[in-house]
Design an enzyme around this catalytic site. Structure first.
Site, PDB file in Angstrom:
ATOM      1  N   SER A 129      48.122  41.230  38.924  1.00  0.00           N
ATOM      2  CA  SER A 129      48.072  42.114  37.745  1.00  0.00           C
ATOM      3  C   SER A 129      49.346  42.950  37.750  1.00  0.00           C
ATOM      4  O   SER A 129      49.968  43.145  38.814  1.00  0.00           O
ATOM      5  CB  SER A 129      46.859  43.040  37.860  1.00  0.00           C
ATOM      6  OG  SER A 129      46.989  44.130  36.969  1.00  0.00           O
TER       7      SER A 129
ATOM      8  N   TYR B 174      40.942  48.921  42.056  1.00  0.00           N
ATOM      9  CA  TYR B 174      41.568  47.741  41.440  1.00  0.00           C
ATOM     10  C   TYR B 174      43.063  47.687  41.784  1.00  0.00           C
ATOM     11  O   TYR B 174      43.578  46.657  42.230  1.00  0.00           O
ATOM     12  CB  TYR B 174      41.363  47.798  39.925  1.00  0.00           C
ATOM     13  CG  TYR B 174      41.857  46.584  39.168  1.00  0.00           C
ATOM     14  CD1 TYR B 174      41.067  45.437  39.048  1.00  0.00           C
ATOM     15  CD2 TYR B 174      43.112  46.580  38.555  1.00  0.00           C
ATOM     16  CE1 TYR B 174      41.517  44.333  38.345  1.00  0.00           C
ATOM     17  CE2 TYR B 174      43.570  45.478  37.848  1.00  0.00           C
ATOM     18  CZ  TYR B 174      42.765  44.355  37.741  1.00  0.00           C
ATOM     19  OH  TYR B 174      43.208  43.258  37.034  1.00  0.00           O
TER      20      TYR B 174
HETATM   21  P1  NAD Z   1      37.033  37.859  33.163  1.00  0.00           P
HETATM   22  O1  NAD Z   1      36.056  38.923  33.447  1.00  0.00           O
HETATM   23  O2  NAD Z   1      36.850  37.023  31.949  1.00  0.00           O
HETATM   24  O3  NAD Z   1      37.169  36.868  34.404  1.00  0.00           O
HETATM   25  C1  NAD Z   1      36.851  37.188  35.728  1.00  0.00           C
HETATM   26  C2  NAD Z   1      36.076  36.022  36.286  1.00  0.00           C
HETATM   27  O4  NAD Z   1      35.823  36.257  37.671  1.00  0.00           O
HETATM   28  C3  NAD Z   1      34.709  35.867  35.599  1.00  0.00           C
HETATM   29  O5  NAD Z   1      34.540  34.508  35.226  1.00  0.00           O
HETATM   30  C4  NAD Z   1      33.722  36.277  36.676  1.00  0.00           C
HETATM   31  O6  NAD Z   1      32.471  35.610  36.590  1.00  0.00           O
HETATM   32  C5  NAD Z   1      34.488  35.856  37.928  1.00  0.00           C
HETATM   33  N1  NAD Z   1      33.987  36.520  39.129  1.00  0.00           N
HETATM   34  C6  NAD Z   1      33.677  37.830  39.296  1.00  0.00           C
HETATM   35  N2  NAD Z   1      33.222  38.039  40.542  1.00  0.00           N
HETATM   36  C7  NAD Z   1      33.270  36.839  41.179  1.00  0.00           C
HETATM   37  C8  NAD Z   1      32.945  36.404  42.484  1.00  0.00           C
HETATM   38  N3  NAD Z   1      32.469  37.250  43.411  1.00  0.00           N
HETATM   39  N4  NAD Z   1      33.117  35.079  42.795  1.00  0.00           N
HETATM   40  C9  NAD Z   1      33.592  34.215  41.880  1.00  0.00           C
HETATM   41  N5  NAD Z   1      33.914  34.574  40.613  1.00  0.00           N
HETATM   42  C10 NAD Z   1      33.756  35.867  40.278  1.00  0.00           C
HETATM   43  O7  NAD Z   1      38.460  38.580  33.133  1.00  0.00           O
HETATM   44  P2  NAD Z   1      39.925  37.973  33.176  1.00  0.00           P
HETATM   45  O8  NAD Z   1      40.760  38.941  32.462  1.00  0.00           O
HETATM   46  O9  NAD Z   1      39.936  36.547  32.780  1.00  0.00           O
HETATM   47  O10 NAD Z   1      40.279  38.122  34.728  1.00  0.00           O
HETATM   48  C11 NAD Z   1      40.792  37.064  35.510  1.00  0.00           C
HETATM   49  C12 NAD Z   1      41.803  37.604  36.498  1.00  0.00           C
HETATM   50  O11 NAD Z   1      42.933  38.121  35.796  1.00  0.00           O
HETATM   51  C13 NAD Z   1      41.291  38.749  37.370  1.00  0.00           C
HETATM   52  O12 NAD Z   1      41.757  38.603  38.697  1.00  0.00           O
HETATM   53  C14 NAD Z   1      41.923  39.978  36.736  1.00  0.00           C
HETATM   54  O13 NAD Z   1      42.103  41.028  37.652  1.00  0.00           O
HETATM   55  C15 NAD Z   1      43.243  39.392  36.279  1.00  0.00           C
HETATM   56  N6  NAD Z   1      43.909  40.206  35.246  1.00  0.00           N
HETATM   57  C16 NAD Z   1      43.439  40.287  33.976  1.00  0.00           C
HETATM   58  C17 NAD Z   1      44.102  41.054  33.043  1.00  0.00           C
HETATM   59  C18 NAD Z   1      43.662  41.171  31.612  1.00  0.00           C
HETATM   60  O14 NAD Z   1      44.289  41.947  30.850  1.00  0.00           O
HETATM   61  N7  NAD Z   1      42.642  40.480  31.164  1.00  0.00           N
HETATM   62  C19 NAD Z   1      45.252  41.745  33.404  1.00  0.00           C
HETATM   63  C20 NAD Z   1      45.713  41.652  34.711  1.00  0.00           C
HETATM   64  C21 NAD Z   1      45.039  40.857  35.626  1.00  0.00           C
END
Ligand code: NAD
Length: 272
Positions: free
Chosen positions: A157, A170
């Site tokens: 991130s 986080y």
């Molecule tokens: P999201 O909530 O759609 O995806 C997160 C996924 O992780 C979900 O499918 C959830 O079921 C899964 N998950 C949660 N706990 C888990 C566990 N214990 N075991 C296995 N799976 C688990 O959100 P996203 O934005 O797609 O996030 C994906 C990644 O991207 C994350 O690591 C997040 O920190 C990172 N991220 C997202 C953003 C953003 O703006 N959306 C920005 C920076 C980083």
């Protein structure tokens, strides 16, 4: 959706947290590169199965299977790799994407929520990287499919470098991930294992829906993005496909920021 160009044909890729958001888009994009796909999910069984069907029905993609596992549980991660190797023969790429947010002001942060975020976002990434490395070393080179012994992509991130008040668990998890990724690069680069991170900025997914889904929230978010567009999961999918392919072979130990310029501190545009 990007056009298929076969950059991952005959390779097998594990995607954690792939039933939604960025993980789903990355699995679709890399599936379109011809690789086999392991769709890991924790809570979205139906969505994971739909994604696997989409891949299996698409003639440009390899084969997909689903596997439920909590990435913070060692036994479950080991079982996921065991199943992948027994089904597909090996693992070539691991995209450790699963992540959560449990936000509190620091002085109100329960230890359970501190630990939970570190467990999923950092320990989960460690467990997936460790099992990947074990499998890459066991299997040995497959020069016919890739110049590297194996590829690990951590989903980090912008908060691996930008502090985040109210989200210290986080930010700490993502900051830790930077050192995990770089240390893996140092330790296993000589064996031709590539380890990199992708650091998304503001991408429209469930994790931040409470922000971008309202007009005010979206406007606040746009102030942080010089490119003046909120990202979509496909922005990450196309970068991940390239980063997993031999086209990026000499990239190792790097974080690629996919953030429309968020890390350029747009708050200073008008003299700070
Ligand atoms: P999201 O909530 O759609 O995806 C997160 C996924 O992780 C979900 O499918 C959830 O079921 C899964 N998950 C949660 N706990 C888990 C566990 N214990 N075991 C296995 N799976 C688990 O959100 P996203 O934005 O797609 O996030 C994906 C990644 O991207 C994350 O690591 C997040 O920190 C990172 N991220 C997202 C953003 C953003 O703006 N959306 C920005 C920076 C980083």
């Amino acid at each position: 959706m990007q056009k298929p160009n076969g950059r991952l044909v005959n390779q097998t890729c594990i995607f954690t947290g792939a039933s939604s958001g960025i993980g789903k888009a990355v699995a679709m994009a890399m599936g379109m590169e011809g690789g086999n796909v392991v769709v890991n999910y924790h809570s979205g069984k139906k969505e994971a199965e739909e994604l696997a069907h989409w891949i299996n029905d698409n003639s440009d993609c390899g084969e997909a299977i689903v596997f439920k596992c909590d990435v913070s549980e060692e036994k479950e991660v080991k079982a996921m790799f065991k199943k992948t190797v027994s089904h597909f023969g090996t693992v070539d790429v691991c995209v450790a994407n699963a992540g959560i947010q449990l936000d509190h002001p620091l002085h109100e942060m329960p230890l359970t929520d501190w630990k939970k975020v570190l467990d999923v976002n950092l320990t989960g990434q460690f467990l997936c990287a460790r099992e990947s490395i074990i499998e890459f070393k066991r299997r040995g080179f497959r020069k016919e499919v890739s110049k590297s012994l194996g590829k690990i992509i951590h989903m980090s991130s912008v908060h691996e470098v930008i502090p985040w008040a109210g989200h210290a668990n986080y930010a700490a998890s993502k900051g830790g991930l930077l050192m995990l990724m770089e240390s893996i690069c140092q330790e296993y680069g000589p064996e031709k294992i590539r380890c990199n991170s992708i650091a998304p900025g503001g991408i429209k997914t469930d994790i931040n829906k409470d922000v971008w889904s309202s007009k005010e929230g979206a406007e606040t978010m746009l102030k942080l993005i010089p490119y003046k567009r909120i990202g979509i999961p496909e922005d990450i999918g196309s970068v991940a496909s390239w980063l997993a392919s031999d086209e990026s072979e000499y990239i190792n130990g790097t974080t690629i920021f996919v953030d429309g310029g968020m890390t350029c501190y747009p708050g200073f545009t008008t003299n700070g």
